[in-house]
Scaffold this motif. Structure first.
Motif, PDB file in Angstrom:
ATOM      1  N   SER A   1      39.603  40.022  12.678  1.00  0.00           N
ATOM      2  CA  SER A   1      41.053  39.777  12.625  1.00  0.00           C
ATOM      3  C   SER A   1      41.407  38.395  13.186  1.00  0.00           C
ATOM      4  N   ASP A   2      40.415  37.524  13.249  1.00  0.00           N
ATOM      5  CA  ASP A   2      40.606  36.185  13.818  1.00  0.00           C
ATOM      6  C   ASP A   2      41.154  35.235  12.755  1.00  0.00           C
ATOM      7  N   GLU A   3      42.348  34.735  12.974  1.00  0.00           N
ATOM      8  CA  GLU A   3      43.014  33.892  11.985  1.00  0.00           C
ATOM      9  C   GLU A   3      42.343  32.530  11.797  1.00  0.00           C
ATOM     10  N   ARG A   4      41.439  32.169  12.695  1.00  0.00           N
ATOM     11  CA  ARG A   4      40.706  30.923  12.503  1.00  0.00           C
ATOM     12  C   ARG A   4      39.766  31.006  11.304  1.00  0.00           C
ATOM     13  N   LEU A   5      39.366  32.224  10.948  1.00  0.00           N
ATOM     14  CA  LEU A   5      38.424  32.426   9.856  1.00  0.00           C
ATOM     15  C   LEU A   5      39.147  32.644   8.532  1.00  0.00           C
ATOM     16  N   SER A   6      38.451  32.338   7.449  1.00  0.00           N
ATOM     17  CA  SER A   6      38.993  32.592   6.113  1.00  0.00           C
ATOM     18  C   SER A   6      38.993  34.100   5.859  1.00  0.00           C
ATOM     19  N   PRO A   7      39.793  34.580   4.886  1.00  0.00           N
ATOM     20  CA  PRO A   7      39.780  36.012   4.557  1.00  0.00           C
ATOM     21  C   PRO A   7      38.384  36.522   4.210  1.00  0.00           C
ATOM     22  N   ARG A   8      37.584  35.694   3.535  1.00  0.00           N
ATOM     23  CA  ARG A   8      36.221  36.103   3.182  1.00  0.00           C
ATOM     24  C   ARG A   8      35.371  36.298   4.432  1.00  0.00           C
ATOM     25  N   ASP A   9      35.441  35.367   5.363  1.00  0.00           N
ATOM     26  CA  ASP A   9      34.655  35.498   6.588  1.00  0.00           C
ATOM     27  C   ASP A   9      35.135  36.674   7.438  1.00  0.00           C
TER      28      ASP A   9
ATOM     29  N   MET B   1      32.643  49.869   6.350  1.00  0.00           N
ATOM     30  CA  MET B   1      32.028  49.128   5.246  1.00  0.00           C
ATOM     31  C   MET B   1      32.797  49.321   3.940  1.00  0.00           C
ATOM     32  N   THR B   2      33.299  50.512   3.726  1.00  0.00           N
ATOM     33  CA  THR B   2      34.078  50.777   2.505  1.00  0.00           C
ATOM     34  C   THR B   2      35.332  49.913   2.478  1.00  0.00           C
ATOM     35  N   ALA B   3      35.989  49.775   3.628  1.00  0.00           N
ATOM     36  CA  ALA B   3      37.176  48.914   3.709  1.00  0.00           C
ATOM     37  C   ALA B   3      36.813  47.460   3.421  1.00  0.00           C
ATOM     38  N   ALA B   4      35.669  47.011   3.957  1.00  0.00           N
ATOM     39  CA  ALA B   4      35.231  45.638   3.704  1.00  0.00           C
ATOM     40  C   ALA B   4      34.895  45.435   2.235  1.00  0.00           C
ATOM     41  N   THR B   5      34.287  46.455   1.623  1.00  0.00           N
ATOM     42  CA  THR B   5      33.933  46.370   0.203  1.00  0.00           C
ATOM     43  C   THR B   5      35.185  46.195  -0.653  1.00  0.00           C
ATOM     44  N   ARG B   6      36.239  46.929  -0.311  1.00  0.00           N
ATOM     45  CA  ARG B   6      37.509  46.789  -1.047  1.00  0.00           C
ATOM     46  C   ARG B   6      38.088  45.390  -0.839  1.00  0.00           C
ATOM     47  N   ALA B   7      37.942  44.874   0.360  1.00  0.00           N
ATOM     48  CA  ALA B   7      38.456  43.520   0.635  1.00  0.00           C
ATOM     49  C   ALA B   7      37.741  42.489  -0.235  1.00  0.00           C
ATOM     50  N   PHE B   8      36.416  42.618  -0.384  1.00  0.00           N
ATOM     51  CA  PHE B   8      35.673  41.683  -1.239  1.00  0.00           C
ATOM     52  C   PHE B   8      36.119  41.803  -2.694  1.00  0.00           C
TER      53      PHE B   8
ATOM     54  N   GLU C   1      35.137  38.382  -4.750  1.00  0.00           N
ATOM     55  CA  GLU C   1      33.853  37.878  -4.239  1.00  0.00           C
ATOM     56  C   GLU C   1      32.736  38.842  -4.677  1.00  0.00           C
ATOM     57  N   PRO C   2      32.246  38.692  -5.909  1.00  0.00           N
ATOM     58  CA  PRO C   2      31.280  39.666  -6.440  1.00  0.00           C
ATOM     59  C   PRO C   2      29.961  39.723  -5.670  1.00  0.00           C
ATOM     60  N   GLU C   3      29.497  38.591  -5.177  1.00  0.00           N
ATOM     61  CA  GLU C   3      28.217  38.602  -4.458  1.00  0.00           C
ATOM     62  C   GLU C   3      28.335  39.371  -3.156  1.00  0.00           C
ATOM     63  N   ASP C   4      29.413  39.112  -2.400  1.00  0.00           N
ATOM     64  CA  ASP C   4      29.630  39.860  -1.152  1.00  0.00           C
ATOM     65  C   ASP C   4      29.864  41.336  -1.438  1.00  0.00           C
ATOM     66  N   TRP C   5      30.565  41.629  -2.524  1.00  0.00           N
ATOM     67  CA  TRP C   5      30.818  43.011  -2.919  1.00  0.00           C
ATOM     68  C   TRP C   5      29.501  43.746  -3.169  1.00  0.00           C
TER      69      TRP C   5
ATOM     70  N   ILE D   1      22.803  51.792  -3.830  1.00  0.00           N
ATOM     71  CA  ILE D   1      21.731  50.801  -3.987  1.00  0.00           C
ATOM     72  C   ILE D   1      21.548  50.449  -5.456  1.00  0.00           C
ATOM     73  N   ASP D   2      21.803  51.382  -6.355  1.00  0.00           N
ATOM     74  CA  ASP D   2      21.732  51.069  -7.789  1.00  0.00           C
ATOM     75  C   ASP D   2      22.808  50.049  -8.175  1.00  0.00           C
ATOM     76  N   ILE D   3      24.010  50.212  -7.597  1.00  0.00           N
ATOM     77  CA  ILE D   3      25.074  49.231  -7.848  1.00  0.00           C
ATOM     78  C   ILE D   3      24.650  47.859  -7.332  1.00  0.00           C
ATOM     79  N   ALA D   4      24.111  47.831  -6.118  1.00  0.00           N
ATOM     80  CA  ALA D   4      23.681  46.562  -5.530  1.00  0.00           C
ATOM     81  C   ALA D   4      22.584  45.907  -6.358  1.00  0.00           C
ATOM     82  N   ARG D   5      21.632  46.688  -6.836  1.00  0.00           N
ATOM     83  CA  ARG D   5      20.512  46.135  -7.612  1.00  0.00           C
ATOM     84  C   ARG D   5      20.950  45.648  -8.989  1.00  0.00           C
TER      85      ARG D   5
END
Length: 347
Positions: free
Chosen positions: A206-214, A239-246, A251-255, A279-283
């Motif tokens: 939640s640090d505003e110094r960082l970009s939304p991606r970071d 992690m699910t919340a972070a996945t939705r954020a990506f 950001e497909p690679e981070d997703w 893991i199938d989605i990731a692969r």
């Protein structure tokens, strides 16, 4: 670019030496008489070239490559090591090349590019631009050391990151400082300080110094640290919340990476069906141009396959492949992780 206000025989002789030319070759290079060059050599500061020759020397210096210019400056100002604008440009290019090398785990070449500059200058002698480039070089060196598993000690990622953080703090660049704090939290996690790293990730998410991606990455890594501690249910939610954020950020690679980490959290919770799904989605969506990412993906996949007796042999085979790539590229931390998974299954 280095310049000379008033040429004397001393500076002219220094230019000849910097260009690594004989007196005859230097005379031909400038289009002057050999005896003129000989006079510069013998009289030094006691003689000054004519105005038209001064201009010729200016041009010769301007057309010299950056290495020759660096040698010239060392010869005429041996006590001065501050980077010049010409150095800044070349240094920036080397940093960009090092970024690519680190991402592809070409560690030897990346190290040579970075240490070429880090060993040349004392940061106390640099102007703000030079200090910025020095800090960026240190961060990349830290990334390289981290990927090789050198995370603690005087020649480690932690040491490089801390030094760079001090420089960016001095330069008052809060975004860079926060990015380094995120990297330091990764080092904490890698060294087994899971509680401390999870707390730091949570603060940075939640640090505003960082970009939304970071910030989304920090949130994902909260889950990673929690999952390693065995708190898989809460880790999965984070992690699910972070996945939705990506996904929202495009950001497909981070997703894809998030699904890889989610898969391990589901495995830890005993939900192998959901682990295999993630893991199938990731692969199928992840990029494996990087040996590091290929090893991480195969390690996660192998770990999940090992958890089911029906696919245990397949898991061992996948881990063997991952270990081979890790060994080839010097990814010692990943290699230790693979060995840890094997021992855990044997136990």
């Amino acid at each position: 670019m280095v310049s000379v206000q008033q040429w004397t025989g001393r500076e002219a002789s220094a230019l000849r030496a910097a260009l690594r030319m004989s007196t005859r070759a230097f005379a031909e290079h400038l289009g002057v008489a050999l005896r003129t060059v000989a006079k510069w050599e013998s009289l030094g500061t006691e003689t000054q070239p004519r105005p038209d020759t001064q201009a010729i020397l200016d041009t010769a210096l301007a057309r010299a490559d950056s290495a020759a210019q660096a040698r010239f400056e060392t010869l005429v100002s041996p006590g001065r090591k501050s980077a010049r604008p010409a150095d800044h440009e070349t240094w920036t290019e080397d940093i960009e090349r090092a970024v690519v090398c680190v991402s592809r785990q070409n560690f030897p070449f990346a190290s040579s590019l970075l240490n070429r500059w880090l060993s040349r200058y004392d940061p106390h002698d640099l102007d703000d631009k030079g200090l910025y480039l020095y800090g960026r070089s240190l961060v990349l060196l830290g990334d390289l050391q981290r990927d090789q598993g050198a995370i603690l000690g005087p020649l480690s990622a932690r040491h490089s990151y801390l030094t760079a953080r001090g420089m960016f703090t001095e330069l008052d660049i809060p975004r860079r400082v926060a990015q380094i704090e995120l990297s330091l939290a990764v080092v904490q996690e890698m060294s087994g300080q899971l509680d401390a790293s999870a707390r730091q990730y949570e603060l940075l998410s939640s640090d505003e110094r960082l970009s939304p991606r970071d910030r989304a990455r920090a949130e994902l890594w909260v889950g990673t640290a929690l999952s390693k501690e065995g708190n898989n249910e809460y880790a999965t939610n984070v992690m699910t919340a972070a996945t939705r954020a990506f996904e929202d950020l495009g950001e497909p690679e981070d997703w894809s990476v998030a699904h890889q980490k989610l898969a391990l959290a589901h495995r830890g919770a005993g939900d192998l069906k959901q682990a295999l799904h993630c893991i199938d989605i990731a692969r199928s969506t992840g990029t494996v141009d990087s040996p590091m990412q290929r090893v991480r993906l195969d390690t996660a996949h192998g770990h999940i396959l090992l958890s089911d007796a029906a696919t245990r042999n397949d898991g061992l085979s996948v881990l063997d492949q991952a270990a081979q790539v890790a060994r080839q590229y010097g990814l010692s931390h990943q290699l230790r992780s693979i060995e840890g998974i094997r021992k855990g299954q044997q136990g």
